[in-house]
Write a protein that holds these residues in place. Structure first.
Motif, PDB file in Angstrom:
ATOM      1  N   UNK A 187       0.993  -0.886  -0.077  1.00 20.71           N
ATOM      2  CA  UNK A 187       0.182  -0.015   0.108  1.00 20.71           C
ATOM      3  C   UNK A 187       1.127   1.218   0.016  1.00 20.71           C
ATOM      4  N   UNK A 188       0.445   1.993  -0.929  1.00 17.93           N
ATOM      5  CA  UNK A 188       1.508   3.398  -1.022  1.00 17.93           C
ATOM      6  C   UNK A 188       0.798   4.515  -1.388  1.00 17.93           C
ATOM      7  N   UNK A 189       1.259   5.824  -1.260  1.00 17.98           N
ATOM      8  CA  UNK A 189       0.571   6.896  -1.506  1.00 17.98           C
ATOM      9  C   UNK A 189       0.910   8.182  -0.519  1.00 17.98           C
ATOM     10  N   UNK A 190       0.280   9.051  -0.547  1.00 21.09           N
ATOM     11  CA  UNK A 190       0.588  10.217   0.271  1.00 21.09           C
ATOM     12  C   UNK A 190      -0.361  10.218   1.357  1.00 21.09           C
ATOM     13  N   UNK A 191      -0.846  11.375   1.918  1.00 17.58           N
ATOM     14  CA  UNK A 191      -1.624  11.820   3.141  1.00 17.58           C
ATOM     15  C   UNK A 191      -2.679  10.790   3.421  1.00 17.58           C
ATOM     16  N   UNK A 192      -3.521  10.559   2.462  1.00 19.47           N
ATOM     17  CA  UNK A 192      -4.675   9.830   2.334  1.00 19.47           C
ATOM     18  C   UNK A 192      -4.334   8.315   2.565  1.00 19.47           C
ATOM     19  N   UNK A 193      -3.380   7.794   2.286  1.00 19.11           N
ATOM     20  CA  UNK A 193      -2.740   6.324   2.307  1.00 19.11           C
ATOM     21  C   UNK A 193      -2.346   6.536   3.795  1.00 19.11           C
ATOM     22  N   UNK A 194      -1.770   7.395   4.295  1.00 15.73           N
ATOM     23  CA  UNK A 194      -1.157   7.631   5.838  1.00 15.73           C
ATOM     24  C   UNK A 194      -2.638   7.333   6.515  1.00 15.73           C
ATOM     25  N   UNK A 195      -3.485   8.434   6.153  1.00 19.94           N
ATOM     26  CA  UNK A 195      -4.933   8.063   6.756  1.00 19.94           C
ATOM     27  C   UNK A 195      -5.066   8.968   8.069  1.00 19.94           C
ATOM     28  N   UNK A 196      -6.058  10.102   8.086  1.00 23.93           N
ATOM     29  CA  UNK A 196      -6.025  11.083   9.177  1.00 23.93           C
ATOM     30  C   UNK A 196      -7.577  10.674   9.843  1.00 23.93           C
ATOM     31  N   UNK A 197      -8.041   9.576   9.700  1.00 20.18           N
ATOM     32  CA  UNK A 197      -9.543   9.354  10.437  1.00 20.18           C
ATOM     33  C   UNK A 197      -9.249   8.953  11.876  1.00 20.18           C
ATOM     34  N   UNK A 198      -9.817   9.620  13.207  1.00 20.01           N
ATOM     35  CA  UNK A 198      -9.672   9.264  14.223  1.00 20.01           C
ATOM     36  C   UNK A 198     -10.480   8.083  14.675  1.00 20.01           C
ATOM     37  N   UNK A 199      -9.919   7.221  15.673  1.00 19.88           N
ATOM     38  CA  UNK A 199     -10.675   6.031  16.163  1.00 19.88           C
ATOM     39  C   UNK A 199     -11.971   6.591  16.860  1.00 19.88           C
TER      40      UNK A 199
END
Length: 406
Positions: free
Chosen positions: A24-36
């Motif tokens: 899995x690769x990419x930029x900030x949306x592959x990092x993921x900014x959705x809090x639990x």
């Protein structure tokens, strides 16, 4: 005798199979900014309530995968402080300030892994490499695309008369571009090869005699290219983002070559920011992202998965109102002639009180509660909505599963 045979079949060990590896690769949306903390929002919709059940264990905590492990290589947006987080896959492998420490966030990897964990009998290893703010035209530029070169628009901009708003000397800018070109592509490739040189370091269930198989690649990136008006000029004109299509095709060929996986299934997570009501340039960019999947050479093994259907329209409406509040704050601070502080008479406290009243009239208590329940970040990060990222990860996995060898 029949009963004994049946029992033996049930209790017999599973047939040995190679470790399934997904990149899995990419930029900030592959990092993921959705809090639990936004998980509960998933359960509000009957259509996604079963997904929330999959994401949580019986104790109400994020589920830990039985036989799926992850190596997550990331760092600061400029590539400094790169490091690796490893372990059994669970929530917390989203965007991180430090690679080894959870920030309480998820990206698409969580439900991607949960889906694979449930569907596959053999061990699964996810290798995720992601950095915020990185483009395909520069930092992720694949080797076969060649060096970054100025287009006609940029040549006029940099060679033209002064006063064009260019912040740096042209030679300095080109030197920086040369230094950055392909740097994060190389980080990605080097890390994947590092992990696969000794899979057991990350995945204890790996058995060398069974080996491993690179079973798929997911690419979730694009925002920095989409908003780059220098690399992609001609706003509103047909073919504006054709270069991105070409670069992505090079990228697919190159990662397959570098990982010695010539037919590796490849998923393109098509930019979904702004949902189904996105502006024309965003729609044009989505077409450019989709284009490689339509090329004859990639038929049957490259798949474009739209993410716009997973965008939360109801949260986006609230986000637009929040943007109006921020805009009003700017008007007050800049003494805009058409607004309340035109003559600059307001104190800081008066400005705060004005904004508080303005916000209360614009955003209802119910909307405020809904926002806190479902969102945790900005629009370019899909509003930090766990429901959106969970649906994306599941869709990516379900797209690959029919192409994973059994």
């Amino acid at each position: 005798m029949k009963h004994i045979l049946a029992l033996l079949l049930i209790t017999a060990p599973l047939q040995a199979a190679p470790l399934k590896v997904f990149i899995l690769a990419g930029q900030s949306n592959m990092e993921g900014h959705a809090k639990i903390e936004t998980f509960d929002y998933i359960g509000d919709d009957p259509a996604t309530a079963p997904l929330l059940k999959m994401m949580r264990g019986d104790d109400g905590q994020p589920r830990v995968c039985d036989h799926t492990w992850i190596s997550y290589f990331t760092g600061k947006y400029d590539g400094s402080a790169n490091g690796e987080g490893t372990g059994k896959l669970t929530a917390g492998y989203g965007a991180r300030d430090e690679a080894t420490k959870s920030n309480g966030k998820i990206g698409p990897e969580f439900t991607f892994g949960l889906t694979m964990d449930a569907a596959l009998k053999e061990p699964v290893l996810i290798i995720k490499t992601a950095w915020g703010g990185r483009s395909l035209n520069t930092e992720f530029r694949p080797p076969s695309a060649g060096p970054y070169e100025l287009n006609d628009y940029q040549k006029k901009l940099y060679y033209g008369p002064p006063g064009h708003g260019v912040p740096k000397d042209m030679n300095e800018w080109l030197t920086e571009k040369k230094r950055e070109t392909g740097r994060f592509y190389r980080y990605m490739v080097e890390h994947v090869k590092h992990v696969l040189a000794d899979p057991k370091r990350v995945c204890p269930a790996y058995d060398a005699k069974d080996g491993y198989e690179i079973a798929g690649f997911v690419w979730l990136q694009g925002f920095n290219d989409m908003v780059d008006g220098h690399t992609y000029p001609d706003r509103g004109k047909p073919g504006r983002f054709a270069l991105y299509s070409d670069l992505l095709a090079h990228f697919i060929r190159d990662v397959r070559k570098d990982f010695n996986a010539p037919k590796m299934p490849f998923v393109i997570g098509v930019m979904g920011v702004d949902g189904l009501k996105a502006p024309p340039d965003t729609l044009a960019f989505r077409e450019a992202m989709t284009a490689p999947s339509l090329m004859p050479e990639f038929q049957g093994n490259v798949f474009a998965v739209p993410t716009a259907p997973f965008w939360s329209e109801e949260l986006a409406v609230i986000d637009e109102k929040r943007a109006q509040v921020r805009q009003m704050g700017h008007f007050l601070n800049s003494k805009h002639k058409d607004h309340a502080n035109a003559d600059g008479h307001m104190t800081e406290q008066q400005k705060r009180d004005y904004l508080k009243d303005y916000e209360a009239k614009l955003i209802s208590p119910a909307e405020e509660a809904l926002w806190k329940r479902g969102a945790s970040n900005a629009g370019y990060h899909y509003l930090g909505c766990a429901k959106t990222f969970a649906l994306m990860g599941k869709a990516f996995a379900e797209t690959l599963l029919p192409h994973v060898s059994k």
